[in-house]
Scaffold this motif. Structure first.
Motif, mmCIF file in Angstrom:
data_model
loop_
_atom_site.group_PDB
_atom_site.id
_atom_site.type_symbol
_atom_site.label_atom_id
_atom_site.label_comp_id
_atom_site.label_asym_id
_atom_site.label_seq_id
_atom_site.Cartn_x
_atom_site.Cartn_y
_atom_site.Cartn_z
ATOM 1 N N GLU A 11 0.833 -1.208 0.000
ATOM 2 C CA GLU A 11 0.000 0.000 0.000
ATOM 3 C C GLU A 11 0.867 1.258 0.000
ATOM 4 O O GLU A 11 0.580 2.231 -0.704
ATOM 5 N N MET A 12 1.960 1.216 0.773
ATOM 6 C CA MET A 12 2.864 2.368 0.820
ATOM 7 C C MET A 12 3.545 2.569 -0.528
ATOM 8 O O MET A 12 3.699 3.702 -1.005
ATOM 9 N N ALA A 13 3.947 1.438 -1.164
ATOM 10 C CA ALA A 13 4.598 1.538 -2.471
ATOM 11 C C ALA A 13 3.639 2.105 -3.516
ATOM 12 O O ALA A 13 4.042 2.877 -4.396
ATOM 13 N N LYS A 14 2.356 1.737 -3.406
ATOM 14 C CA LYS A 14 1.368 2.241 -4.361
ATOM 15 C C LYS A 14 1.187 3.755 -4.216
ATOM 16 O O LYS A 14 1.003 4.470 -5.210
ATOM 17 N N THR A 15 1.236 4.232 -2.985
ATOM 18 C CA THR A 15 1.094 5.677 -2.780
ATOM 19 C C THR A 15 2.277 6.435 -3.362
ATOM 20 O O THR A 15 2.167 7.631 -3.686
ATOM 21 N N LEU A 16 3.424 5.750 -3.518
ATOM 22 C CA LEU A 16 4.615 6.373 -4.093
ATOM 23 C C LEU A 16 4.688 6.177 -5.606
ATOM 24 O O LEU A 16 5.684 6.534 -6.236
ATOM 25 N N GLY A 17 3.634 5.571 -6.182
ATOM 26 C CA GLY A 17 3.558 5.463 -7.632
ATOM 27 C C GLY A 17 3.888 4.099 -8.215
ATOM 28 O O GLY A 17 3.794 3.916 -9.432
ATOM 29 N N ALA A 18 4.267 3.142 -7.376
ATOM 30 C CA ALA A 18 4.584 1.816 -7.899
ATOM 31 C C ALA A 18 3.297 1.048 -8.177
ATOM 32 O O ALA A 18 2.347 1.108 -7.391
ATOM 33 N N LYS A 19 3.260 0.349 -9.282
ATOM 34 C CA LYS A 19 2.106 -0.480 -9.606
ATOM 35 C C LYS A 19 2.506 -1.539 -10.627
ATOM 36 O O LYS A 19 3.566 -1.473 -11.242
ATOM 37 N N GLY A 20 1.636 -2.535 -10.752
ATOM 38 C CA GLY A 20 1.859 -3.573 -11.746
ATOM 39 C C GLY A 20 3.148 -4.330 -11.525
ATOM 40 O O GLY A 20 3.507 -4.711 -10.392
ATOM 41 N N PHE A 21 3.887 -4.520 -12.618
ATOM 42 C CA PHE A 21 5.121 -5.299 -12.562
ATOM 43 C C PHE A 21 6.168 -4.615 -11.701
ATOM 44 O O PHE A 21 6.932 -5.291 -11.003
ATOM 45 N N ARG A 22 6.232 -3.294 -11.727
ATOM 46 C CA ARG A 22 7.213 -2.562 -10.915
ATOM 47 C C ARG A 22 6.975 -2.811 -9.429
ATOM 48 O O ARG A 22 7.924 -2.993 -8.659
ATOM 49 N N LEU A 23 5.700 -2.830 -9.019
ATOM 50 C CA LEU A 23 5.362 -3.113 -7.623
ATOM 51 C C LEU A 23 5.812 -4.514 -7.235
ATOM 52 O O LEU A 23 6.388 -4.725 -6.159
ATOM 53 N N PHE A 24 5.553 -5.458 -8.133
ATOM 54 C CA PHE A 24 5.963 -6.837 -7.842
ATOM 55 C C PHE A 24 7.485 -6.945 -7.776
ATOM 56 O O PHE A 24 8.031 -7.570 -6.855
ATOM 57 N N TRP A 25 8.181 -6.360 -8.732
ATOM 58 C CA TRP A 25 9.634 -6.515 -8.836
ATOM 59 C C TRP A 25 10.373 -5.822 -7.676
ATOM 60 O O TRP A 25 11.343 -6.368 -7.146
ATOM 61 N N LYS A 26 9.892 -4.662 -7.289
ATOM 62 C CA LYS A 26 10.611 -3.858 -6.294
ATOM 63 C C LYS A 26 10.193 -4.182 -4.852
ATOM 64 O O LYS A 26 11.002 -4.015 -3.933
ATOM 65 N N VAL A 27 8.961 -4.645 -4.658
ATOM 66 C CA VAL A 27 8.463 -4.820 -3.292
ATOM 67 C C VAL A 27 8.145 -6.277 -2.990
ATOM 68 O O VAL A 27 8.694 -6.875 -2.063
ATOM 69 N N THR A 28 7.237 -6.864 -3.762
ATOM 70 C CA THR A 28 6.747 -8.212 -3.435
ATOM 71 C C THR A 28 7.817 -9.272 -3.612
ATOM 72 O O THR A 28 8.006 -10.130 -2.738
ATOM 73 N N LEU A 29 8.520 -9.245 -4.751
ATOM 74 C CA LEU A 29 9.509 -10.289 -5.036
ATOM 75 C C LEU A 29 10.597 -10.378 -3.970
ATOM 76 O O LEU A 29 10.924 -11.483 -3.519
ATOM 77 N N PRO A 30 11.198 -9.255 -3.526
ATOM 78 C CA PRO A 30 12.204 -9.379 -2.460
ATOM 79 C C PRO A 30 11.639 -9.996 -1.177
ATOM 80 O O PRO A 30 12.362 -10.687 -0.456
ATOM 81 N N LEU A 31 10.349 -9.749 -0.911
ATOM 82 C CA LEU A 31 9.758 -10.275 0.316
ATOM 83 C C LEU A 31 9.476 -11.771 0.238
ATOM 84 O O LEU A 31 9.512 -12.468 1.252
ATOM 85 N N ILE A 32 9.172 -12.282 -0.953
ATOM 86 C CA ILE A 32 8.874 -13.720 -1.089
ATOM 87 C C ILE A 32 10.068 -14.504 -1.618
ATOM 88 O O ILE A 32 9.994 -15.732 -1.731
ATOM 89 N N SER A 33 11.171 -13.825 -1.915
ATOM 90 C CA SER A 33 12.336 -14.509 -2.496
ATOM 91 C C SER A 33 12.892 -15.619 -1.598
ATOM 92 O O SER A 33 13.368 -16.643 -2.130
ATOM 93 N N PRO A 34 12.848 -15.505 -0.244
ATOM 94 C CA PRO A 34 13.338 -16.639 0.560
ATOM 95 C C PRO A 34 12.564 -17.931 0.298
ATOM 96 O O PRO A 34 13.144 -19.009 0.268
#
Length: 541
Positions: free
Chosen positions: A167-190
């Motif tokens: 939600e915080m990333a979305k408020t900063l303009g991240a969405k779609g693939f950029r949101l996944f690549w920059k936020v979600t992927l690092p969190l689920i990478s383990p």
């Protein structure tokens, strides 16, 4: 910390592992690295042989390719299960448990019947699909077995990604693939890395699948060790190959255990995402259509090999019949076993229950020790007690032949049961460790404060709370025992033939109808385990 529980409860399992795992492994290392003193002669001979070099390279290559294919199939499923709630989700999740408990020899038979020269696919398209006895069959079968691991591990962590981060990333303009690549992927990478490493290890050590589906051309290290020892009786070369395999698999296992620590810490996140509900109308949208198509793919991918075996078992001379079942239980049609089919079923069940008892007696004290006590060398001990997961059934059997061949234990029921227990023990240990780790320590401390000693607190408080993990570990041990082939083939005299070994012999003699009929019986036994595991709902990874 003062140990209040008898040392005997922990020294006996460690002694068992020393005698029946580490001692055989040491003897393999000695034969492969020693001749009148330390030598690299046998390793050099193996590495200098172009055939063995190709086998080593192919083993690593197919494991990498199998892992990539498994991730490709599993990650979309992890996303769907983590983010959406839809009709039939529970049924599909239950279906994902099936590969965990299906014997690999039965699945390889299903792939033969589906993709073979005269198989069902060939009948539909009018020609040989060119999959069986190639690397393609190995990769497909490995993906069948392992993609549920990716779905379960990654979806478990994905649904624990704190929604506030996105939600915080979305408020900063991240969405779609950029949101996944920059936020979600690092969190689920383990979870992605841990599931990939576990898949790689399973594919690296796989035996039945490359043995049956790879043919003579596509041989892995495991099959090479088996052929070198059992066919050529070359224990030196077999041991040198085993040294290479043990070294590599131990390295991979160490990386996996380190990644599992990171995964476990991330999984402790308590803020869960709320899955978006998809109704029947939503399923008609583009996103819903993708979920439906993926669900159908999973259903076909998992069920098709099993249905092929069931259908073939009921087919005799082109007509539906129970003749294959009559023949499989008739002594005149299986003289190569040295035992009746009823005897093979009895052996499998006896080995299965013995494996449950032995592996639990080893795993439970060690799981308690590593979950409840802090001491120097704890991490090292954790790696050492999990090391059997990095060994293969063929390597274990090779070690037993070298150590116990001249003892009364050799060629008996117990040598096979012990081998099965060593193979199944890591899964029981991991299941019990997971269950004990979820129990809050203050419950045990409260029992101790009320006057219970450590043993009574464990029996009365902790063990009942971990009963789900105990049941899942027991089912896994039983399922792995009845599915085991490599060690049984190398250690069992004819009178101790199991169902898996009998299926393999039926396949080898081209009696596919009988192999299918016996596989259906194996499947029925496995389905019971599948239902129990899904009902309890515990993961062991």
């Amino acid at each position: 910390m003062r140990f209040k529980v008898s040392y005997l409860a922990f020294t006996l399992p460690l002694a068992f592992l020393f005698v029946f795992f580490y001692l055989p492994m040491v003897n393999i290392m000695r034969l492969g690295l020693w001749e009148n003193g330390p030598t690299l002669k046998f390793l050099s001979a193996v590495l200098g042989n172009s055939y063995h070099r190709w086998v080593i390279g192919f083993t690593i290559g197919q494991a990498l390719a199998s892992t990539a294919l498994t991730l490709l199939i599993g990650l979309p499923g992890a996303y769907i299960f983590a983010r959406y709630d839809f009709p039939g989700k529970r049924a599909i999740r239950a279906l994902l448990t099936v590969p965990f408990v299906m014997p690999s020899i039965m699945v390889t038979l299903g792939f033969l019947l589906l993709f073979g020269r005269d198989g069902f696919i060939a009948g539909i398209i009018g020609r040989d699909p060119g999959i069986v006895y190639t690397w393609k069959a190995i990769l497909l079968a490995h993906a069948f077995y392992n993609f549920p691991i990716v779905v379960r591990m990654v979806s478990s962590l994905w649904e624990r990604v704190n929604p506030h981060y996105e939600e915080m990333a979305k408020t900063l303009g991240a969405k779609g693939f950029r949101l996944f690549w920059k936020v979600t992927l690092p969190l689920i990478s383990p979870a992605i890395f841990a599931s990939a490493m576990l898949t790689f290890i399973f594919c690296f050590l796989s035996f039945s699948i490359p043995l049956v589906l790879g043919g003579y051309r596509y041989v892995t290290i495991e099959v090479d060790i088996f052929s070198t020892v059992m066919t050529l009786l070359d224990f030196r070369t077999g041991s040198a190959l085993a040294v290479i395999q043990i070294t590599l698999s131990a390295l991979f296992m160490y990386i996996y255990l380190r990644s599992l620590d990171t995964y476990s810490k991330r999984e402790e996140q308590k803020v869960l995402q709320t899955p978006a509900k998809l109704g029947l109308r939503d399923l008609l949208s583009l996103k819903g259509l993708g979920i439906v198509l993926y669900s159908l793919l999973v259903f076909v991918f998992i069920v098709a090999p099993l249905l092929a075996v069931v259908y073939d078992s009921l087919l005799f001379n082109g007509h539906l019949s129970l003749e294959n079942y009559r023949r499989v239980f008739s002594p005149e049609y299986n003289p190569m076993f040295g035992i009746s089919t009823f005897g093979a079923v009895r052996n499998s069940i006896l080995f299965g229950f013995t494996t449950v008892v032995v592996s639990t007696l080893i795993a439970l004290p060690l799981a308690y020790l590593l979950n409840r006590w802090d001491f120097k060398g704890k991490r090292l001990l954790d790696v050492l007690v999990m090391l059997p997961l990095a060994s293969s059934p063929v390597t274990v059997a090779l070690g037993y032949i070298m150590v116990f061949q001249s003892t009364p234990l050799y060629y008996t029921f117990w040598i096979i049961a012990i081998a099965h227990s060593i193979i199944a023990y890591p899964f029981v240990f991991r299941s019990l460790s997971t269950g004990l780790g979820k129990i809050k320590r203050n419950l045990r401390e409260a029992a101790l404060a009320l006057g219970a000693n450590e043993w009574k607190a464990f029996v009365k408080v902790e063990l009942p709370l971990a009963v789900g993990s105990f049941i899942v570990g027991a089912i896994f041990a039983f399922a792995m025992s009845i599915a085991e082939l490599g060690a049984t083939y190398m250690l069992a005299p004819p009178e101790y033939t199991t169902m898996s070994l009998a299926v393999y012999k039926f396949i080898g003699s081209r009696q596919f109808g009988s192999a299918s009929a016996l596989s259906v019986i194996l499947m029925a036994v496995s389905v019971i385990g599948f239902l129990v595991i899904e009902k309890v709902g515990e993961d062991v990874w």
